[in-house]
Design a protein around this motif. Structure first.
Motif, PDB file in Angstrom:
ATOM      1  N   UNK A   3     -20.584  87.343 -63.920  1.00 52.81           N
ATOM      2  CA  UNK A   3     -21.772  87.582 -63.241  1.00 52.81           C
ATOM      3  C   UNK A   3     -21.910  87.775 -61.714  1.00 52.81           C
ATOM      4  N   UNK A   4     -22.211  88.909 -61.215  1.00 52.78           N
ATOM      5  CA  UNK A   4     -22.273  89.126 -59.855  1.00 52.78           C
ATOM      6  C   UNK A   4     -23.496  88.728 -59.003  1.00 52.78           C
ATOM      7  N   UNK A   5     -23.270  88.074 -58.046  1.00 49.93           N
ATOM      8  CA  UNK A   5     -24.336  87.695 -57.193  1.00 49.93           C
ATOM      9  C   UNK A   5     -24.268  88.113 -55.802  1.00 49.93           C
ATOM     10  N   UNK A   6     -25.220  88.568 -55.332  1.00 49.51           N
ATOM     11  CA  UNK A   6     -25.410  88.980 -53.971  1.00 49.51           C
ATOM     12  C   UNK A   6     -25.611  87.730 -52.694  1.00 49.51           C
ATOM     13  N   UNK A   7     -24.988  87.662 -51.693  1.00 50.82           N
ATOM     14  CA  UNK A   7     -24.997  86.577 -50.885  1.00 50.82           C
ATOM     15  C   UNK A   7     -26.816  86.338 -50.616  1.00 50.82           C
ATOM     16  N   UNK A   8     -27.025  85.197 -50.514  1.00 53.73           N
ATOM     17  CA  UNK A   8     -28.367  84.682 -50.184  1.00 53.73           C
ATOM     18  C   UNK A   8     -29.571  85.222 -50.979  1.00 53.73           C
ATOM     19  N   UNK A   9     -29.188  85.900 -52.238  1.00 55.51           N
ATOM     20  CA  UNK A   9     -30.102  86.465 -52.960  1.00 55.51           C
ATOM     21  C   UNK A   9     -30.840  85.475 -54.095  1.00 55.51           C
ATOM     22  N   UNK A  10     -30.127  84.370 -54.414  1.00 55.01           N
ATOM     23  CA  UNK A  10     -30.548  83.518 -55.607  1.00 55.01           C
ATOM     24  C   UNK A  10     -30.339  82.003 -55.021  1.00 55.01           C
ATOM     25  N   UNK A  11     -30.938  81.277 -55.404  1.00 54.95           N
ATOM     26  CA  UNK A  11     -30.836  79.719 -55.461  1.00 54.95           C
ATOM     27  C   UNK A  11     -31.343  79.134 -56.795  1.00 54.95           C
ATOM     28  N   UNK A  12     -30.310  78.659 -57.507  1.00 57.04           N
ATOM     29  CA  UNK A  12     -30.870  77.752 -58.715  1.00 57.04           C
ATOM     30  C   UNK A  12     -31.275  76.336 -58.643  1.00 57.04           C
ATOM     31  N   UNK A  39     -28.186  75.042 -56.427  1.00 51.11           N
ATOM     32  CA  UNK A  39     -26.686  75.812 -56.296  1.00 51.11           C
ATOM     33  C   UNK A  39     -26.962  76.990 -55.876  1.00 51.11           C
ATOM     34  N   UNK A  40     -26.135  77.498 -54.897  1.00 53.70           N
ATOM     35  CA  UNK A  40     -25.899  78.908 -54.432  1.00 53.70           C
ATOM     36  C   UNK A  40     -24.872  79.631 -55.197  1.00 53.70           C
ATOM     37  N   UNK A  41     -25.274  80.264 -56.059  1.00 47.40           N
ATOM     38  CA  UNK A  41     -24.095  81.107 -56.892  1.00 47.40           C
ATOM     39  C   UNK A  41     -23.055  82.062 -56.579  1.00 47.40           C
ATOM     40  N   UNK A  42     -23.483  82.620 -55.348  1.00 44.75           N
ATOM     41  CA  UNK A  42     -22.470  83.385 -54.550  1.00 44.75           C
ATOM     42  C   UNK A  42     -21.278  82.785 -53.946  1.00 44.75           C
TER      43      UNK A  42
END
Length: 53
Positions: A3-12, A39-42
């Motif tokens: 899975x590709x994540x962008x910086x500062x895009x998601x927080x789980x 968790x920050x996925x990036x």
């Protein structure tokens, strides 16, 4: 699957596992607590903190 994540895009965030307990020595009361996890996925940075229920 990657899975590709962008910086500062998601927080789980979630509460993990079963509730924990500790005894307050001044009152003898059993206090229930839960473990909060984020968790920050990036970057794969994680954070955990025990909070009272």
């Amino acid at each position: 699957m990657k899975l590709d994540h962008q910086p500062a895009d998601k927080l789980f965030v979630d509460f993990a596992g079963k509730p924990l307990h500790y005894v307050d020595h001044s009152t003898g009361e059993v206090v229930a607590c839960q473990v909060f996890v984020a968790c920050l996925p990036f970057s794969d940075y994680s954070f955990a903190m025990v909070v009272p229920s």
